[in-house]
Structures are given as C-alpha cells and as structure tokens.
Design a protein around this motif. Structure first.
Motif, short mmCIF file in Angstrom:
data_model
loop_
_atom_site.label_atom_id
_atom_site.label_comp_id
_atom_site.label_asym_id
_atom_site.label_seq_id
_atom_site.Cartn_x
_atom_site.Cartn_y
_atom_site.Cartn_z
N THR A 1 -8.63 10.77 91.86
CA THR A 1 -9.57 11.45 92.75
C THR A 1 -9.45 10.86 94.14
O THR A 1 -9.57 9.65 94.32
N MET A 2 -9.17 11.73 95.12
CA MET A 2 -8.99 11.28 96.49
C MET A 2 -10.33 11.24 97.23
O MET A 2 -11.30 11.87 96.82
N ARG A 3 -10.35 10.50 98.31
CA ARG A 3 -11.59 10.38 99.09
C ARG A 3 -12.00 11.71 99.72
O ARG A 3 -13.18 11.90 100.04
N ASP A 4 -11.04 12.62 99.90
CA ASP A 4 -11.38 13.92 100.47
C ASP A 4 -11.80 14.93 99.41
O ASP A 4 -12.03 16.11 99.71
N GLY A 5 -11.92 14.49 98.14
CA GLY A 5 -12.41 15.37 97.08
C GLY A 5 -11.33 16.03 96.25
O GLY A 5 -11.62 16.65 95.23
N ARG A 6 -10.07 15.92 96.66
CA ARG A 6 -9.00 16.50 95.86
C ARG A 6 -8.81 15.69 94.58
O ARG A 6 -8.99 14.48 94.57
N VAL A 7 -8.41 16.38 93.52
CA VAL A 7 -8.12 15.73 92.25
C VAL A 7 -6.68 16.03 91.88
O VAL A 7 -6.29 17.20 91.79
N LEU A 8 -5.89 14.99 91.67
CA LEU A 8 -4.48 15.14 91.30
C LEU A 8 -4.28 14.67 89.87
O LEU A 8 -4.89 13.68 89.45
N GLN A 9 -3.43 15.37 89.13
CA GLN A 9 -3.12 14.97 87.77
C GLN A 9 -1.61 14.83 87.62
O GLN A 9 -0.85 15.63 88.15
N GLY A 10 -1.19 13.81 86.90
CA GLY A 10 0.24 13.61 86.69
C GLY A 10 0.50 12.30 85.99
O GLY A 10 -0.40 11.69 85.40
N TYR A 11 1.76 11.86 86.07
CA TYR A 11 2.18 10.64 85.39
C TYR A 11 2.43 9.56 86.44
O TYR A 11 3.31 9.71 87.30
N LEU A 12 1.66 8.49 86.38
CA LEU A 12 1.82 7.41 87.35
C LEU A 12 3.16 6.71 87.15
O LEU A 12 3.55 6.40 86.02
N GLN A 13 3.85 6.46 88.25
CA GLN A 13 5.14 5.77 88.23
C GLN A 13 5.00 4.46 89.00
O GLN A 13 4.19 4.34 89.92
N GLU A 14 5.83 3.50 88.64
CA GLU A 14 5.79 2.21 89.33
C GLU A 14 6.28 2.38 90.77
O GLU A 14 7.27 3.06 91.04
N SER A 15 5.56 1.79 91.71
CA SER A 15 5.92 1.87 93.12
C SER A 15 6.26 0.49 93.65
O SER A 15 5.58 -0.49 93.34
N ARG A 16 7.32 0.42 94.44
CA ARG A 16 7.70 -0.86 95.05
C ARG A 16 6.74 -1.22 96.18
O ARG A 16 6.60 -2.38 96.53
N LYS B 1 -10.90 7.05 92.97
CA LYS B 1 -11.02 6.77 91.54
C LYS B 1 -9.70 7.10 90.85
O LYS B 1 -9.05 8.08 91.17
N GLU B 2 -9.32 6.25 89.92
CA GLU B 2 -8.12 6.47 89.12
C GLU B 2 -8.50 6.28 87.66
O GLU B 2 -9.10 5.27 87.29
N GLU B 3 -8.18 7.26 86.82
CA GLU B 3 -8.58 7.16 85.42
C GLU B 3 -7.49 7.73 84.52
O GLU B 3 -6.86 8.74 84.84
N PRO B 4 -7.25 7.09 83.37
CA PRO B 4 -6.29 7.63 82.41
C PRO B 4 -6.91 8.79 81.64
O PRO B 4 -8.10 8.77 81.31
N ILE B 5 -6.12 9.81 81.38
CA ILE B 5 -6.59 10.96 80.61
C ILE B 5 -6.02 10.93 79.20
O ILE B 5 -6.66 11.31 78.23
N GLY B 6 -4.79 10.43 79.10
CA GLY B 6 -4.12 10.41 77.80
C GLY B 6 -3.13 11.54 77.70
O GLY B 6 -2.29 11.73 78.57
N SER B 7 -3.24 12.34 76.66
CA SER B 7 -2.29 13.42 76.43
C SER B 7 -2.67 14.67 77.20
O SER B 7 -3.83 15.07 77.24
N LEU B 8 -1.66 15.28 77.81
CA LEU B 8 -1.86 16.57 78.48
C LEU B 8 -1.98 17.69 77.46
O LEU B 8 -2.62 18.71 77.70
#
Length: 586
Positions: A513-528, A553-560
């Motif tokens: 959940t972004m501070r501007d209210g957008r909600v993104l869903q996907g698979y988190l990847q490792e970032s350098r 906010k960042e939260e795990p959902i589990g299975s799509l």
C-alpha cells in the motif's frame, strides 16, 4: 550387459537417449554422429517432437554434435518447465548464434526468466553475438534481480561487446524502451558521464533522424539529470514512448503545462493519451479544463476520452464528481475510466456508481476494470462490497461478477466475500483433511481425463487464465505441462483444493500500500538498493520499482490462486485430478 549400439537402427539409437545410464546415452550419440546425416537428422527432429526434459536436452546435444542448428527443437527446450533445461537451451542458443531464427528475441525472453540461472546464461550468450542489438539482452537481464554470478556475466557481456553497442547507442540506433534500470547499469559499467555528454550534443545537433532522436531522448530521460528533461521537452513533438518514460521521473521544477497542452493536440492519439497520463501522474492541474473538454467531446477518439476521464479524477476536485458520475454511464454502456477517475476524487461516490453498473452490466471487460480499480485503491474494496450488498443482484449476475473477479487475479477479501454472498456460491468451504486428500487421489486415478481437460480449459474453472500447458494458457501461475510427473498426487490435490496451504516458491503474493493510496500486488524480489522495493507484476506485466519511503504498508497475501476447485462436484474433481495426474510432459 552393454547394449549393442553399433548394429542398432537410427530409431533404436534415438530411443537409447532415454536410457538412465549416461554411458549409454553418450555412446548412442557418438554412433549416430557416425551415420549418414541425411538419415539421422529427419529422424532426430521427428523424435524430438515427443521428447521432454532430459530427453530433449539429449537430442539438442546430438544436433550440436552434428552441427545442425534447429530453431523449433531449441524453442521447445527453452519452453521447458525445468529451469536447468531452459538454461542449457540458452547456452546452446549462444553457441548457435545467428544461425537461429530471431536469436535476439529468444535471448530477450530468456533474460526475463524467473530463474536466475537462465538469466545468467542469457547474459553470457549475448556476449557471443556480434549484433549491437544484443546489448538489449544484457539490459533486460539488469532489469531483474542480480546475484554475484549474474553481475559477473553482465559485466563480461557489457565490456566484451562494448565496441559494437556503444557507438550504435551514441548514434541513436538502439532503443532501450522502458529498460531504465538496465540502461543505468550499462552506463554505470562504462564512462557514463562522457557517454551522456555525447548524447546531449547529438540530441541538439539535428544530425539524427526522428527515430534516433526519440531513442536518445528516452535514454536521457531514463538516466540523465533533471535538467535533461527540459532539453527533451524543448525538442517539440515527442512520441508516446518518450512521454511515458518521463512518468518514472519526479515532476520537474520548471513549468511543463504548455508542453503537455501542445502534446494533447497531437495528430497521433497515442501521444495525446500519454501526455494526459503524464499530466495526471505529475498533477499538472493547468490541464484540468483540457481533460474535461476531451472527455466531453463526441469527436475525440474513445481511447483519448478514457484517458481524459481518468485525468479529470487526478486533477479535479469536488466539482468533478457530478461530471464523472454522468460520464460513468449505465449498465448497458458503462465507462470504467470515469469510475477510475471518480475513485481519485470520492471513493464513496465511486462505489455507488460502480455498484449501479455492476448490478446489471454483462460487459465482462468493464466488470474486470471496475473491480480491479477498487482492489487497487486503499479502502476501495470494503466500500464497493458495502454498496454491492445494498443492491438486489440476482445469482446469475452474481456468478458472472464472481467469475470475472477470479479471472482478474486480484486478492481483496471484502470484494471476494461480497461476491460469494451474492452468487450464493462460497468458494472456500472445505476444511483440510488428510483422509479427504487420500480419497481424492484414489478418485482421481479413476476419473475421466478427457472430461477433466474440458473442465480445466473452461471459463468456469478458470485454470487456463493462469496456468500454461504446452503452448496454451497464462503465465501468472506455475506451468503445469509436466505436473503429473514432477509433483506427488497428494500434493496436487492439496494445492488445488487448498492453494494457500502450500505456496510454490516464487509465487507467494505480497500486497504493498502506497502513501498515495494505490495498492500494488505482486511477487517481491530482492533489490540491491535498500531504498527500493522490486515487485514483479503477478500478471507478467513487468517489474514495479517502488521507493521504500513511499510505502505505508507491506503485507504477505500468500497464494494468488483462489480455492475455486472447492465449488466443483466430487465427480468433477475426480475428472480434473485425472487430467492433472496425466500431465507428464509428453
């Protein structure tokens, strides 16, 4: 006893490639190489049509030994569900090089692979090709997460091919598209300051054609300084790709309203759409009246009108609400873009208008866009669920809404529960039971595979929307071409009926959940970069690069995957499992 390979027929030698002993497979290939190529080659290609996994790797090795590249056999190997097979296929592609049809395209696809080993091989393979365009493969690899092995392969590819790609880049002959991270990594591996200075000079020299100019402009937007944006705007008429590239940058301090106003009047609709989208992203409120004018115009292109409605929401205020409510239309002719715009201004009013439309519309595309829009806004799902509960929606329409919702792939608990109640068909009702799993495995052994395949491919089950078998199906979930040979039957039953219980590695969904209210869903990847979050879009639409400080906010959902299979009858489940058990990659 050792097999008598010397006197074996070509077909018998090919069958020996399936042998469990490495010695037998090696000797069979050596004997085949000694036979007439005119006999071996067509037989090997025919045999390869039914080969999978290791067998397919063996026939590819045979073709290498015969020095007979074959694009079709290679493509089958590159489509294997086994990452080791795909990685080997990419390595072979690099060795066969330009003798393979569309070699750069094949390597670019491999550069986006989920598995790091395949991406590493793509970078190494690109270094073996003389075409300057193969640097796009390395740039694509750099778009994805990198470990030290990929970093080494990437550095080798960049420097080994530098004399080919760098001059072409400076002439504007290479278009890196939206590979912003990839281009940054490339220029970071060379003297980027000198390169960018050359790009700036060339861009303002009028010595390159329009296509080259736009390619250089996009490169400057991707990796240049803030002052470079002004240089790009001053070029005048920009194309849609260049305008959209600017959306990755923060709004500049100088006034861009006149530039965007002129772009909205472009003779190319896609350029005008991109300009409106950028105005909305940067909140250029001076274009609000332009957005209203275009949204109201019956002469404007439908795509442009839709973009204008969305921009109205981003740039408007309370006075915008009644305008967008009228533009949203009725069930017979809904305008999802107006609902999306309304969500920006007043979520409660948007939910009311959306519920009125969803109550009766039969346009599945519009339903999907509206439901997805509410799932993509913080607080939007519960508001829509509340309004849907107030409407008298019959079960047939409820089932339509539920089917479309499942097909979107979004996870939003309030919407899911509301649609289950309306459809009278709660998706999840079975509790996990090991004895039930054993009974379903036994039933699946006796089920009808043909009926199971029909059910798997039906819109009702929705399996094909996410899972690929052979060349058919989606890429949201794991490929299932060989699931029957690679996954135990009890686990297949468990993952189909209770998908959240065991989530396959790499498919654990996260919601940001972004501070501007957008909600993104996907698979988190490792970032350098610890200041960035990389979120792979669950529908395969690329990677979201999210600034960590903009996340609330960042939260795990589990299975799509929804537990849709629980709504099937026991006989239907028996047939479905019979089909899945039969998928062994042949």
């Amino acid at each position: 006893p050792s097999p008598n390979l010397v006197s074996a027929s070509v077909l018998e030698l090919l069958e020996a490639l399936r042998a469990p002993e490495r010695w037998t497979r090696l000797k069979a290939k050596q004997v085949l190489v000694g036979r007439e190529v005119a006999q071996v080659l067509p037989a090997a290609k025919t045999w390869a049509k039914t080969a999978e996994g290791r067998d397919l790797m063996e026939v590819i090795t045979l073709l290498e030994m015969l020095d007979q590249p074959d694009s079709e056999v290679l493509k089958r190997l590159l489509a294997s569900p086994d990452d080791r097979a795909r990685a080997y296929g990419v390595r072979v592609a690099g060795r066969w090089g330009e003798r393979i049809e569309n070699i750069v395209g094949l390597l670019e696809h491999a550069a986006e692979d989920r598995h790091a080993r395949v991406r590493m091989e793509a970078a190494l393979a690109s270094a073996a090709l003389p075409d300057a365009g193969t640097i796009l493969v390395s740039a694509t690899v750099a778009e994805e997460p990198r470990d030290r092995w990929i970093n080494y392969a990437f550095a080798q590819a960049v420097h080994h091919t530098k004399e080919n790609w760098l001059p072409a880049f400076q002439r504007g002959e290479l278009d890196f598209g939206d590979r912003r991270r990839g281009l940054t990594a490339l220029l970071g591996a060379v003297e980027s300051k000198h390169v960018l200075d050359e790009v700036r000079k060339l861009l303002l020299s009028n010595q390159v054609d329009e296509n080259a100019q736009m390619a250089l402009a996009r490169a400057l937007v991707a990796v240049g300084e803030n002052r470079d944006l002004q240089t790009v705007f001053q070029l005048g008429q920009l194309d849609a790709a260049t305008i959209r590239a600017m959306a990755s940058r923060k709004r500049p301090e100088f006034d861009v309203s006149d530039f965007l106003e002129s772009l909205c009047a472009s003779k190319h609709v896609e350029d005008s759409v991109a300009a409106l989208e950028l105005a909305a992203k940067w909140r250029i409120r001076e274009l609000y009246q332009t957005a209203i004018r275009l949204a109201r115009s019956s002469q404007a292109d439908p795509q442009l009108r839709s973009a204008a409605m969305r921009a109205m929401g981003a740039l408007g205020n309370k006075e915008t609400i009644p305008l967008l409510k009228v533009m949203a239309g009725k069930s017979a002719n809904p305008k999802p873009s107006a609902i999306i715009g309304l969500l920006e201004v007043d979520q409660a009013e948007a939910a009311k208008s959306a519920a009125d439309i969803l109550q009766g519309t039969i346009q599945n595309e519009a339903i999907g866009k509206i439901l997805g829009a509410f799932a993509g806004r913080e607080g939007g799902g519960p508001l829509l669920a509340m309004e849907l509960a107030k409407r008298k929606i019959d079960r047939t329409q409820g089932k339509r809404l539920q089917d479309v919702w499942i097909g979107t792939g979004f996870v939003q608990e309030a919407i899911t529960e509301a649609l289950e109640a309306i459809a009278g068909w709660p998706v999840a009702s079975l509790k996990f039971d090991e004895d039930l799993v054993r009974r379903m495995v036994a039933a699946g052994r006796k089920g009808d595979r043909a009926r199971g395949q029909i059910l798997f491919e039906s819109a009702r089950a929705g399996c094909m929307a996410c899972h690929k078998i052979g060349n058919q199906g989606g890429m949201i979930g794991p490929e299932l071409s060989a699931v029957g040979s690679g996954v135990p039957a009890d686990r297949i039953v468990t993952e189909v009926l209770w998908p959240a219980r065991q989530v396959k590695g790499g498919y654990a969904l996260s919601r940001i959940t972004m501070r501007d209210g957008r909600v993104l869903q996907g698979y988190l990847q490792e970032s350098r970069d610890k200041k960035l979050l990389l979120l792979r879009d669950f529908a395969g639409a690329g990677m979201h690069e999210v600034e960590a400080e903009m996340v609330s906010k960042e939260e795990p959902i589990g299975s799509l995957m929804p537990p849709t299979a629980q709504s099937l009858s026991r006989d239907e489940l028996s047939d479905l499992f019979a089909y899945l058990f039969s998928l062994v990659g042949k």
